[in-house]
Scaffold this motif. Structure first.
Motif, PDB file in Angstrom:
ATOM      1  N   MET A  53       0.845  -1.197   0.000  1.00  0.00           N
ATOM      2  CA  MET A  53       0.000   0.000   0.000  1.00  0.00           C
ATOM      3  C   MET A  53       0.884   1.253   0.000  1.00  0.00           C
ATOM      4  N   GLY A  54       1.908   1.251   0.847  1.00  0.00           N
ATOM      5  CA  GLY A  54       2.826   2.383   0.910  1.00  0.00           C
ATOM      6  C   GLY A  54       3.568   2.586  -0.389  1.00  0.00           C
ATOM      7  N   TYR A  55       3.997   1.498  -1.009  1.00  0.00           N
ATOM      8  CA  TYR A  55       4.690   1.582  -2.303  1.00  0.00           C
ATOM      9  C   TYR A  55       3.804   2.277  -3.335  1.00  0.00           C
ATOM     10  N   ASN A  56       2.535   1.867  -3.396  1.00  0.00           N
ATOM     11  CA  ASN A  56       1.602   2.478  -4.346  1.00  0.00           C
ATOM     12  C   ASN A  56       1.395   3.963  -4.046  1.00  0.00           C
ATOM     13  N   ILE A  57       1.337   4.314  -2.786  1.00  0.00           N
ATOM     14  CA  ILE A  57       1.197   5.715  -2.394  1.00  0.00           C
ATOM     15  C   ILE A  57       2.459   6.498  -2.776  1.00  0.00           C
ATOM     16  N   GLY A  58       3.626   5.923  -2.490  1.00  0.00           N
ATOM     17  CA  GLY A  58       4.898   6.591  -2.764  1.00  0.00           C
ATOM     18  C   GLY A  58       5.116   6.895  -4.232  1.00  0.00           C
ATOM     19  N   THR A  59       4.662   5.976  -5.097  1.00  0.00           N
ATOM     20  CA  THR A  59       4.839   6.213  -6.531  1.00  0.00           C
ATOM     21  C   THR A  59       4.026   7.402  -7.009  1.00  0.00           C
ATOM     22  N   ARG A  60       2.996   7.756  -6.275  1.00  0.00           N
ATOM     23  CA  ARG A  60       2.174   8.912  -6.642  1.00  0.00           C
ATOM     24  C   ARG A  60       2.577  10.184  -5.895  1.00  0.00           C
ATOM     25  N   LEU A  61       2.968  10.030  -4.634  1.00  0.00           N
ATOM     26  CA  LEU A  61       3.353  11.195  -3.832  1.00  0.00           C
ATOM     27  C   LEU A  61       4.584  11.908  -4.376  1.00  0.00           C
ATOM     28  N   GLY A 139       7.126   1.434   2.642  1.00  0.00           N
ATOM     29  CA  GLY A 139       6.663   1.287   1.266  1.00  0.00           C
ATOM     30  C   GLY A 139       6.634   2.607   0.520  1.00  0.00           C
ATOM     31  N   VAL A 140       6.220   3.673   1.205  1.00  0.00           N
ATOM     32  CA  VAL A 140       6.191   5.003   0.579  1.00  0.00           C
ATOM     33  C   VAL A 140       7.599   5.413   0.151  1.00  0.00           C
ATOM     34  N   ILE A 141       8.567   5.228   1.028  1.00  0.00           N
ATOM     35  CA  ILE A 141       9.958   5.585   0.708  1.00  0.00           C
ATOM     36  C   ILE A 141      10.440   4.763  -0.489  1.00  0.00           C
ATOM     37  N   ARG A 142      10.198   3.465  -0.443  1.00  0.00           N
ATOM     38  CA  ARG A 142      10.638   2.569  -1.521  1.00  0.00           C
ATOM     39  C   ARG A 142       9.991   2.958  -2.847  1.00  0.00           C
ATOM     40  N   GLY A 143       8.682   3.221  -2.850  1.00  0.00           N
ATOM     41  CA  GLY A 143       7.974   3.590  -4.076  1.00  0.00           C
ATOM     42  C   GLY A 143       8.416   4.922  -4.633  1.00  0.00           C
ATOM     43  N   ALA A 144       8.585   5.909  -3.760  1.00  0.00           N
ATOM     44  CA  ALA A 144       9.001   7.239  -4.219  1.00  0.00           C
ATOM     45  C   ALA A 144      10.407   7.192  -4.795  1.00  0.00           C
TER      46      ALA A 144
END
Length: 187
Positions: A53-61, A139-144
């Motif tokens: 979930m965080g990864y998906n958020i990070g790719t957009r943030l 996940g956010v860090i990883r995705g971003a």
């Protein structure tokens, strides 16, 4: 042509972003984690789902961050980590992180958070001791970072919900992906 705008400070970024009530945000996140625990039953599966979930958020943030922060391209992973710690966390969570524990190659560091708004009102029951409650942040860090051509591994090292003195996540750069352009420019 006017000169490029200077990067904004963390406080200026935080003030420029639309916000929701902090308690509503915290309680909503808690409800999501609780529902995942009910649906998936296995704590490890919940950890994986929170990370995804965080990864998906990070790719957009990352798009919103780059559009609003006026930050230019970072020279290396160290500069990128510093920007995330001082501007990214401030813009989206209202807190700053400290970047510490660099390895000799400059490819691995820790983000240390003294304050984490996700964990207000949270106590982990004994049945959830393996739960990485804030795994959405890793996940956010990883995705971003993946969106800016940096493949990373992000793991939690310390967690105040487990009695540690701070929240610490370890970020390791595994691969710097060269930028690829979708077409060849004809001169």
């Amino acid at each position: 042509m006017p000169p490029p705008a200077a990067p904004k400070s963390g406080d200026a970024l935080f003030a420029s972003v639309e916000r929701v009530n902090a308690e509503l945000f915290t309680l909503t996140y808690g409800a999501i984690v609780r529902q995942l625990l009910t649906d998936l039953e296995e704590v490890e599966e919940v950890n994986k789902q929170l990370d995804q979930m965080g990864y998906n958020i990070g790719t957009r943030l990352v798009d919103e961050f780059l559009a609003k922060s006026n930050v230019s391209r970072c020279a290396d992973f160290k500069e990128t980590a510093d920007v995330i710690a001082k501007l990214g966390f401030k813009m989206f969570l209202g807190v700053t992180a400290t970047v510490t524990n660099w390895d000799a190659e400059g490819t691995s560091c820790s983000f240390v958070l003294e304050d984490n708004p996700l964990v207000d009102f949270v106590e982990l029951p004994d049945t959830c001791q393996g739960l990485q409650y804030c795994n959405v942040l890793s996940g956010v860090i990883r995705g971003a970072l993946e969106m800016v051509s940096m493949k990373t591994e992000v793991t939690w090292v310390r967690d105040m919900l487990r009695g540690d003195d701070a929240y610490e996540m370890r970020v390791k750069l595994t691969k710097q992906v060269p930028e690829e352009y979708p077409y060849k420019d004809d001169d």
